[in-house]
Design a protein around this motif. Structure first.
Motif, PDB file in Angstrom:
ATOM      1  N   PHE A 124       0.831  -1.200   0.000  1.00 44.73           N
ATOM      2  CA  PHE A 124       0.000   0.000   0.000  1.00 44.73           C
ATOM      3  C   PHE A 124       0.873   1.260   0.000  1.00 44.73           C
ATOM      4  O   PHE A 124       0.668   2.180  -0.797  1.00 44.73           O
ATOM      5  CB  PHE A 124      -0.935  -0.015   1.214  1.00 44.73           C
ATOM      6  N   VAL A 125       1.864   1.292   0.875  1.00 47.94           N
ATOM      7  CA  VAL A 125       2.742   2.455   0.990  1.00 47.94           C
ATOM      8  C   VAL A 125       3.563   2.630  -0.287  1.00 47.94           C
ATOM      9  O   VAL A 125       3.696   3.740  -0.810  1.00 47.94           O
ATOM     10  CB  VAL A 125       3.650   2.322   2.233  1.00 47.94           C
ATOM     11  N   ASP A 126       4.086   1.530  -0.809  1.00 47.08           N
ATOM     12  CA  ASP A 126       4.883   1.600  -2.039  1.00 47.08           C
ATOM     13  C   ASP A 126       4.076   2.150  -3.206  1.00 47.08           C
ATOM     14  O   ASP A 126       4.589   2.913  -4.026  1.00 47.08           O
ATOM     15  CB  ASP A 126       5.451   0.231  -2.398  1.00 47.08           C
ATOM     16  N   HIS A 127       2.809   1.771  -3.277  1.00 45.98           N
ATOM     17  CA  HIS A 127       1.939   2.280  -4.350  1.00 45.98           C
ATOM     18  C   HIS A 127       1.844   3.803  -4.270  1.00 45.98           C
ATOM     19  O   HIS A 127       1.994   4.498  -5.278  1.00 45.98           O
ATOM     20  CB  HIS A 127       0.546   1.659  -4.261  1.00 45.98           C
ATOM     21  N   ALA A 128       1.590   4.336  -3.085  1.00 48.34           N
ATOM     22  CA  ALA A 128       1.458   5.787  -2.920  1.00 48.34           C
ATOM     23  C   ALA A 128       2.772   6.488  -3.247  1.00 48.34           C
ATOM     24  O   ALA A 128       2.774   7.529  -3.917  1.00 48.34           O
ATOM     25  CB  ALA A 128       1.002   6.116  -1.501  1.00 48.34           C
ATOM     26  N   ILE A 129       3.871   5.926  -2.792  1.00 49.24           N
ATOM     27  CA  ILE A 129       5.173   6.531  -3.051  1.00 49.24           C
ATOM     28  C   ILE A 129       5.456   6.565  -4.546  1.00 49.24           C
ATOM     29  O   ILE A 129       5.868   7.599  -5.089  1.00 49.24           O
ATOM     30  CB  ILE A 129       6.285   5.801  -2.270  1.00 49.24           C
ATOM     31  N   GLU A 130       5.238   5.459  -5.217  1.00 45.82           N
ATOM     32  CA  GLU A 130       5.485   5.402  -6.665  1.00 45.82           C
ATOM     33  C   GLU A 130       4.599   6.399  -7.416  1.00 45.82           C
ATOM     34  O   GLU A 130       5.075   7.124  -8.297  1.00 45.82           O
ATOM     35  CB  GLU A 130       5.232   3.985  -7.172  1.00 45.82           C
ATOM     36  N   MET A 131       3.332   6.456  -7.045  1.00 45.32           N
ATOM     37  CA  MET A 131       2.402   7.382  -7.692  1.00 45.32           C
ATOM     38  C   MET A 131       2.873   8.833  -7.507  1.00 45.32           C
ATOM     39  O   MET A 131       2.881   9.615  -8.463  1.00 45.32           O
ATOM     40  CB  MET A 131       1.000   7.200  -7.101  1.00 45.32           C
ATOM     41  N   LEU A 132       3.278   9.192  -6.303  1.00 47.13           N
ATOM     42  CA  LEU A 132       3.727  10.556  -6.036  1.00 47.13           C
ATOM     43  C   LEU A 132       5.075  10.848  -6.691  1.00 47.13           C
ATOM     44  O   LEU A 132       5.299  11.965  -7.166  1.00 47.13           O
ATOM     45  CB  LEU A 132       3.777  10.816  -4.533  1.00 47.13           C
ATOM     46  N   GLN A 133       5.961   9.870  -6.740  1.00 50.10           N
ATOM     47  CA  GLN A 133       7.241  10.079  -7.430  1.00 50.10           C
ATOM     48  C   GLN A 133       7.014  10.354  -8.917  1.00 50.10           C
ATOM     49  O   GLN A 133       7.652  11.240  -9.494  1.00 50.10           O
ATOM     50  CB  GLN A 133       8.151   8.854  -7.261  1.00 50.10           C
ATOM     51  N   GLU A 134       6.100   9.603  -9.516  1.00 53.18           N
ATOM     52  CA  GLU A 134       5.792   9.827 -10.928  1.00 53.18           C
ATOM     53  C   GLU A 134       5.187  11.211 -11.130  1.00 53.18           C
ATOM     54  O   GLU A 134       5.527  11.914 -12.091  1.00 53.18           O
ATOM     55  CB  GLU A 134       4.852   8.744 -11.444  1.00 53.18           C
ATOM     56  N   ALA A 135       4.312  11.621 -10.228  1.00 53.86           N
ATOM     57  CA  ALA A 135       3.696  12.948 -10.326  1.00 53.86           C
ATOM     58  C   ALA A 135       4.742  14.040 -10.108  1.00 53.86           C
ATOM     59  O   ALA A 135       4.695  15.090 -10.760  1.00 53.86           O
ATOM     60  CB  ALA A 135       2.554  13.076  -9.320  1.00 53.86           C
TER      61      ALA A 135
END
Length: 190
Positions: A124-135
């Motif tokens: 769950f945390v990795d998903h949010a981090i990846e999404m925000l890094q891409e943004a």
């Protein structure tokens, strides 16, 4: 021994309710009674209270991951993905008051080392981090540690909705939109 997934879910649900009601003072026999299972049967699923607590953490993490870590729509922009994540998190926290209180309790009363909790919530945390890094990479999210931003947004939502639940009035679409916008504004490049 034939273990029933339904019985395991009943035990986790009962433990969740009792943790919200009484904290960790609840006994294994009280959890078994709440779940409608024999105390000995409970130990077929969880060999200790610590294992049961890990199971509760794990179940919360599973549900969060299922609900909030959906693969992005390739046609959506990075801003839309982050905004949709914020909106889904608001809905996730609002729709189930017991789950929200359980999550609040577990978050404020860590029952295991942070490294173990991080492993349980990792997907769950990795998903949010990846999404925000891409943004961040495309310039729609401000510079800074994305794990801190994700925690800030989730904490703001949980705390705001915890206080909002105290009101007798229905939670309006306008309030939901306002909370989502405040969260977006806190991390967006302006």
């Amino acid at each position: 021994m034939d273990l029933s997934p339904d019985k395991r879910e009943r035990i986790l649900a009962a433990a969740s309710r009792l943790i919200v009601r009484n904290g960790l003072q609840c006994s294994m026999s009280a959890i078994a009674e709440e779940a409608g299972v024999a105390t000995g049967s409970l130990y077929n699923y969880f060999d200790s209270k610590e294992a049961l607590v890990r199971g509760v953490y794990g179940r919360v993490a599973e549900v969060m991951t299922e609900r909030l870590s959906a693969p992005p729509d390739p046609a959506s922009s990075h801003e839309e993905r982050v905004r949709r994540y914020i909106e889904r998190y608001i809905d996730f926290i609002w729709e189930d008051p017991l789950r929200a209180r359980l999550f609040d309790y577990l978050d404020n009363n860590p029952l295991m080392p942070i490294s173990e909790a991080a492993a349980i919530f990792g997907q769950f945390v990795d998903h949010a981090i990846e999404m925000l890094q891409e943004a961040q990479a495309v310039g729609v999210v401000r510079a800074g540690p994305v794990s801190l931003m994700a925690s800030f947004v989730r904490g703001a939502i949980r705390n705001t909705l915890k206080r909002r639940r105290m009101s007798e009035t229905p939670f309006s679409r306008e309030e939901r939109a306002h909370i989502a916008q405040m969260c977006w504004d806190s991390i967006a490049v302006h």
